[in-house]
Design an enzyme around this catalytic site. Structure first.
Site, mmCIF file in Angstrom:
data_model
loop_
_atom_site.group_PDB
_atom_site.id
_atom_site.type_symbol
_atom_site.label_atom_id
_atom_site.label_comp_id
_atom_site.label_asym_id
_atom_site.label_seq_id
_atom_site.Cartn_x
_atom_site.Cartn_y
_atom_site.Cartn_z
ATOM 1 C CG ASN A 183 -9.130 12.321 8.466
ATOM 2 O OD1 ASN A 183 -9.384 11.266 9.019
ATOM 3 N ND2 ASN A 183 -9.330 13.489 9.043
ATOM 4 C CG HIS A 206 -9.757 10.641 15.857
ATOM 5 N ND1 HIS A 206 -10.107 11.851 15.314
ATOM 6 C CD2 HIS A 206 -10.153 10.671 17.149
ATOM 7 C CE1 HIS A 206 -10.695 12.589 16.232
ATOM 8 N NE2 HIS A 206 -10.737 11.907 17.361
#
Length: 324
Positions: A191, A159
């Site tokens: 991440n 994201h």
């Protein structure tokens, strides 16, 4: 009696004509609002002049809000982009964030958010558990990334606008899972590691200070080849050739609660690579001008740099020194 029937016939005819006119006007109005909605997605200039368009448009039918969106809804775009757009390429407006899409690389140039406590304190049941990754069908198919591009690629669907930043409504969270807001990221050590820590840090700033502006995006950093030559090398995944960024940035601006207080800014650049757990976020503080140089963007141009309180970056960014 004959005259009465004549009058009734005339009245019926007039009623039918008025009804047809109203139905036609309604569908014409609906069609026009859809066209305007498409226009504002395709041309950022239309967004800038939209209040004038709306002012003229509303006179014809005050029941309709801005581009057939409930009245007041467009204010979120004005709020998010309060300090200006970093760039104007393919700007796309969502319910709780704004991004610029890179059609060539199939990832965003940048994503902008304005975080407030309401963004973080979602209603019960609102969150990523109810959301799913999906292609953004508003992007033309020949420029669109798909779930198949990420499958078996070895990269996470990372994201840019974090799902945890948008828990005010389920639709806000759902839109963060559109692939226009996603980029290929190393999973273990990035991440799920340092990048996640940075996202949590931004939310902690919001909880402490109440109003935080965040711009996030990818970088494709060149490498020196000698003899004053440079080259840019990066991987691509999937049939649609989604670019894998070499680095990611976050530019953070915290508004002061004091009436005449200066905003505070920090900028971070992290390499898209496994980062040791012992590394701290401060290791990745970066001069905002470095990010602007490599990204070709201009952040928070609505504020004079002299009006910003500090940036807390070292004289030489560690990320470019040790993680090139």
């Amino acid at each position: 009696m004959r005259r009465l029937w004549h009058l009734l016939g005339v009245a019926f005819g007039l009623a039918s004509a008025v009804g047809c006119f109203l139905v036609g006007a309604y569908f014409q109005h609906t069609h026009a609002t859809r066209q305007l909605q498409q226009l504002v997605q395709q041309d950022v200039y239309a967004y800038y002049i939209s209040p004038k368009i709306f002012a003229a448009y509303a006179r014809a039918d005050p029941q309709f809000g801005f581009f057939n969106i409930p009245k007041g809804a467009p204010n979120h775009v004005q709020r998010i982009m309060k300090y200006g757009f970093p760039g104007l390429d393919d700007v796309r407006l969502y319910s709780d964030f704004v991004l610029s899409y890179d059609r060539r690389n199939r990832v965003a140039h940048w994503v902008c958010e304005h975080l407030q406590l309401a963004n973080l304190q979602g209603a019960r049941g609102v969150g990523r558990a109810s959301a799913t990754y999906r292609a953004d069908l508003s992007v033309p198919s020949n420029f669109r990334s798909t779930l198949a591009d990420y499958k078996h690629s070895g990269f996470d669907r990372g994201h840019l606008a974090a799902a945890g930043n948008h828990r005010g409504q389920q639709v806000h969270c759902n839109e963060t899972f559109l692939l226009t807001n996603i980029a290929p990221q190393i999973g273990q050590g990035f991440n799920s590691g340092a990048w996640n820590k940075l996202e949590i840090y931004v939310r902690e700033l919001t909880q402490s200070f109440g109003s935080v502006y965040v711009c996030t995006g990818p970088l494709f950093k060149p490498r020196a080849q000698g003899n004053r030559k440079w080259s840019v090398e990066y991987q691509m995944i999937g049939e649609n050739m989604v670019a894998v960024p070499t680095h990611f940035f976050k530019v953070i601006m915290v508004e002061s609660r004091l009436p005449l207080g200066k905003p505070y800014m920090e900028a971070y650049v992290l390499p898209n690579a496994p980062i040791p757990d012992q590394s701290t976020l401060r290791d990745f503080l970066c001069d905002i001008r470095e990010i602007e140089h490599f990204a070709g963007l201009h952040f928070f141009q609505g504020i004079r740099r002299s009006a910003i309180f500090g940036s807390n970056y070292p004289s030489e960014s560690k990320v470019f020194r040790e993680f090139a």
